[in-house]
Structure formats: C-alpha cells, structure tokens
Scaffold this motif. Structure first.
Motif, short mmCIF file in Angstrom:
data_model
loop_
_atom_site.label_atom_id
_atom_site.label_comp_id
_atom_site.label_asym_id
_atom_site.label_seq_id
_atom_site.Cartn_x
_atom_site.Cartn_y
_atom_site.Cartn_z
N THR A 28 -7.81 -2.21 10.12
CA THR A 28 -7.72 -3.25 9.17
C THR A 28 -9.00 -4.27 9.34
O THR A 28 -9.01 -4.48 10.80
CB THR A 28 -6.61 -4.03 9.37
OG1 THR A 28 -5.31 -3.30 8.82
CG2 THR A 28 -6.15 -5.18 8.53
N LEU A 75 0.77 -1.13 0.21
CA LEU A 75 -0.19 0.07 -0.12
C LEU A 75 1.09 1.31 -0.13
O LEU A 75 1.71 1.18 0.91
CB LEU A 75 -0.91 0.02 1.36
CG LEU A 75 -1.91 -1.12 1.58
CD1 LEU A 75 -3.06 -0.66 3.09
CD2 LEU A 75 -2.90 -0.95 0.08
N GLU A 81 -3.22 5.11 4.17
CA GLU A 81 -2.81 5.68 5.50
C GLU A 81 -4.48 5.53 6.32
O GLU A 81 -4.94 4.69 7.64
CB GLU A 81 -1.92 6.15 6.26
CG GLU A 81 -0.60 6.26 5.75
CD GLU A 81 -0.27 7.45 6.30
OE1 GLU A 81 -0.48 8.11 7.25
OE2 GLU A 81 1.22 7.68 6.05
N LEU A 118 -8.35 -1.84 5.49
CA LEU A 118 -7.70 -2.76 4.25
C LEU A 118 -8.36 -3.16 4.77
O LEU A 118 -8.62 -4.05 6.11
CB LEU A 118 -6.22 -2.89 4.45
CG LEU A 118 -5.57 -3.79 4.54
CD1 LEU A 118 -5.43 -3.61 2.79
CD2 LEU A 118 -4.05 -3.89 4.70
N HIS A 132 0.03 -1.80 7.99
CA HIS A 132 -1.16 -1.24 7.32
C HIS A 132 -1.06 0.42 8.31
O HIS A 132 -1.72 -0.68 10.21
CB HIS A 132 -2.53 -1.28 6.50
CG HIS A 132 -3.59 -0.39 6.64
ND1 HIS A 132 -3.58 0.76 5.44
CD2 HIS A 132 -4.75 -0.23 7.14
CE1 HIS A 132 -4.16 1.50 5.80
NE2 HIS A 132 -5.13 0.82 6.40
#
Length: 406
Positions: free
Chosen positions: A109, A78, A83, A87, A105
């Motif tokens: 998430t 990514l 940011e 995800l 990440h």
C-alpha cells in the motif's frame, strides 16, 4: 376549444404515449439514482485518480495505461484476486485517518501525503490553483494512528533540483525542479527513495507493507508536466509494485465509494430476474386495466337468493310456459284495489259495485278510460303484447284517478 359529445380531450394514442413516456422516465430516474456514483466523471479538481487537475492523479493513471500497466479505479472493497496489487491511497486533508486504517489490503500500500492548498478556478470546471503549501503537521495528520507516532514530515522552502536515488546509489532519473520538497523520516521508517541530501521521499514502515510518498508532486499531474517527472514517477511505482501486478487507485477516501442500496440490488443479479418479472406483471396489469371498461363485476351466484331472485325465477317460469297474458286480469285487480284504497272507496262494496263506483268517479273526474272496459280488455288478453298494452292503460288510469299520488 370545444370537445364534441362522446369524445375525450385526448386521443387514445396520446394517452398511451404519455403513459409510456412517464413509465420510461420514472424507470430511467431510478436507474440513474442507483448508479449515480459510477456516473460521476470525478474531474472535480481533487487529489485522486479521477481528477485531471494539477494536484490530481489522472495523469499518472493515463500514463500507466498507455505503458501497458493494469490500472484499477476502486470504488469499493478489494477482491481476493487483488492481494498482490499495489494499492495507492490519496487522502485529502479532510479524510479521517481511521478510513485509511479501515482500508484492508494484504498487498503493498502506498499512501500519498497531501502538500498543497488548492482552490477551484471560476469558469473552468476541474481546474484548481495552488495558493500555498500546507504545514507539515497537517500532512502528517492524515496518517493512521498506528503508523503516525515517531514520524516526522519536513519541507524545504523554495524551488530545489534534487536527484533521487535508491539507498544503494541507483539513480532513478534526471534532476527535477520541485517546490517545497516534502520528506519523511522516523526510526520505524526504512528509506526506499531518497534525495541527494539523504532525506527520504518514499519510505517503508518497518514490519509492514505500507509505503508513504511524502511529496505528491512526484506522482500528480503537476509533476508529470515534463518528461523527466513522468520517468521518475514510473520508476518509483516500479520499485514498490511487484512485476506484472496491477496498480489500484482507491477512490473511496475521496467520496466516490460504491454504496449498496435496495434499488441497486434489484437491478443486479441475482435479483434482476425478480425485478423483470415484477415489471412484466405491471405491464400485463396495465394492459388489462386499459382494455377493460368500468369496474370489475362481481361473479354472480349460480343459484340466486333473495326476493329479487324469486321474482326473476317466477317470471322466467311464466315466460317459459308462454302464459304472460294470464297475468293481465290479476294485475287489473291489484290496480283496482290500489285505486280504491287511494280514493277512499267504501269497503263493503262487492266487485261489481266497486267497478261501477270507480266508473262513476272516473266520469266525474274526467278520466280517459273506464275501469270496467280495461278489466274486460285484461280478461281478453291473448298475447304478451296485449298484456303490455292493457298494463300501460291501467297504469295511466291509475295516475289519473289518484292524480299521481297513491
């Protein structure tokens, strides 16, 4: 099929066409090999964002796109601009837990746990049939070691109609008919979405931005077959996704990772310019090779060396002075000496006696010319044509006297 003399088996146009087709085919094969992962449709029946099967998440991807939510299908690392995006990881039972841990990440998430064992249907590419729910322990095994301790996964057998709410009591939608409802619990997990029994289906790991969706039927295509399921799925994603941020579906855990290779680097900037220059050089070299006949000649010296060069230079001087006919008499003398040596003539004879001896031998052997006559013609030569004529007759006389041997 007979081919006429001087003609090839193929016309030049046919040969050029075959070469061009071969080069283009090879180049196309290289490009397809470099970009093969991106060219896969991904509709293989798996549990990922490209799959349109009942256990896949292609339906929610399409639904989000139709409602105006930015969706990204990620095949690699990514970027820094993602940011704040959500995800979504959809690991399969065969996905090693360390791959999830390695997926870096900084934003939220959401890990969607597996629940069903699916087999592909014969004759229907991309279709699967669910043959039963997996054990909760197997679903728990896909979580990374950092968040697995103290986590419990439970399943409620049979079909239930739970009503999902926020812990504060906000209802997310109508009741849904779900089979083998799968929930998550643990001291380190904060419930985010619960059913009417208080069991969490979406939970947040304390001190992190990691969410877990315990039941994939709330997000996969099977759960979206009714409008109620689609409504609940969108509301769940709105809870864990910040306003206006994109949703990123990870595909690397499912075998669709974009790999870096030398061939791929050569087809992308900044090395693409170098590749085009090399291709142009090959084209120019091919055109030069096709236009040239035979091997390349070595560049000769401006001033030649050796015996051959000395002979050529001497002949050039004689030709420049127009004195070629003066070489007839010396050539006759050389031929006489060669014949005398070949037939074993006495060495003590004078030139006149040797001429007479050769004439007598010639008469006895039946030669067509006498040497004395040829010597007189050589002395009387006045042009280059006279020189060539007498030299030809002297050579024939020599062969007759020596019977073709020296």
């Amino acid at each position: 099929m007979k081919v006429a003399a001087g003609q090839g088996a193929f016309s030049p146009l046919t040969v050029i066409s075959l070469v061009v087709i071969g080069v283009l085919s090879l180049a196309g094969l290289g490009v397809l090999s470099a970009y093969a992962p991106e060219l896969k449709s991904g509709n293989d029946g798996g549990s990922h964002g490209l799959s349109k099967s009942s256990v896949g998440f292609g339906g929610i991807v399409r639904l989000l796109q139709m409602t105006g939510v930015p969706v990204v299908l990620s095949r690699g690392a990514l970027g820094t601009g993602s940011e704040g995006s959500l995800l979504i990881l959809t690991p399969a039972l065969t996905t090693p837990p360390d791959q999830i841990a390695d997926r870096q990440h900084r934003g939220p998430t959401l890990i969607v746990l597996p629940k069903w064992t699916a087999v592909a249907e014969q004759g229907k590419p991309g279709w699967v049939s669910t043959v039963g729910a997996i054990a909760p322990s197997r679903a728990l095994a896909v979580l990374p070691d950092s968040i697995r301790p103290g986590t419990r996964i439970a399943q409620k057998a049979g079909v239930t109609g739970p009503l999902f709410t926020r812990p504060a009591g906000d209802v997310l939608g109508p009741r849904l008919a779900l089979e083998n409802l799968q929930t998550i619990s643990g001291r380190e997990w904060i419930p985010v979405v619960i059913d009417d029994r208080g069991a969490a289906v979406v939970a947040l790991r304390r001190g992190t931005q990691t969410y877990v969706l315990s039941d994939p039927d709330l997000l996969n295509t099977q759960g979206l077959k009714r409008v109620e399921g689609a409504q609940v799925a969108v509301e769940i994603l709105d809870i864990v996704r910040a306003d206006g941020e994109a949703v990123v579906f990870d595909l690397t855990l499912n075998g669709f990772q974009r790999t870096r290779s030398l061939l791929r680097l050569m087809l992308e900037p900044p090395l693409l310019g170098v590749t085009l220059v090399i291709a142009a050089l090959f084209v120019v070299a091919g055109l030069q090779a096709g236009a040239r006949f035979g091997p390349a000649r070595e560049k000769r010296r401006a001033v030649a060396l050796g015996k051959q060069a000395l002979a050529e230079n001497t002949a050039g001087l004689v030709r420049l002075a127009q004195r070629e006919h003066r070489m007839a008499s010396p050539y006759a003398v050389l031929v006489r000496a060669a014949v005398a040596r070949a037939i074993g003539a006495p060495r003590h004879l004078s030139e006149a006696e040797l001429d007479a001896f050769l004439d007598r031998v010639g008469t006895q052997t039946g030669t067509g010319a006498r040497f004395s006559t040829l010597a007189t013609r050589a002395a009387e030569a006045r042009t280059a044509g006279d020189l060539m004529a007498v030299a030809r007759d002297l050579h024939r006389w020599k062969l007759e006297m020596t019977h073709g041997h020296q």
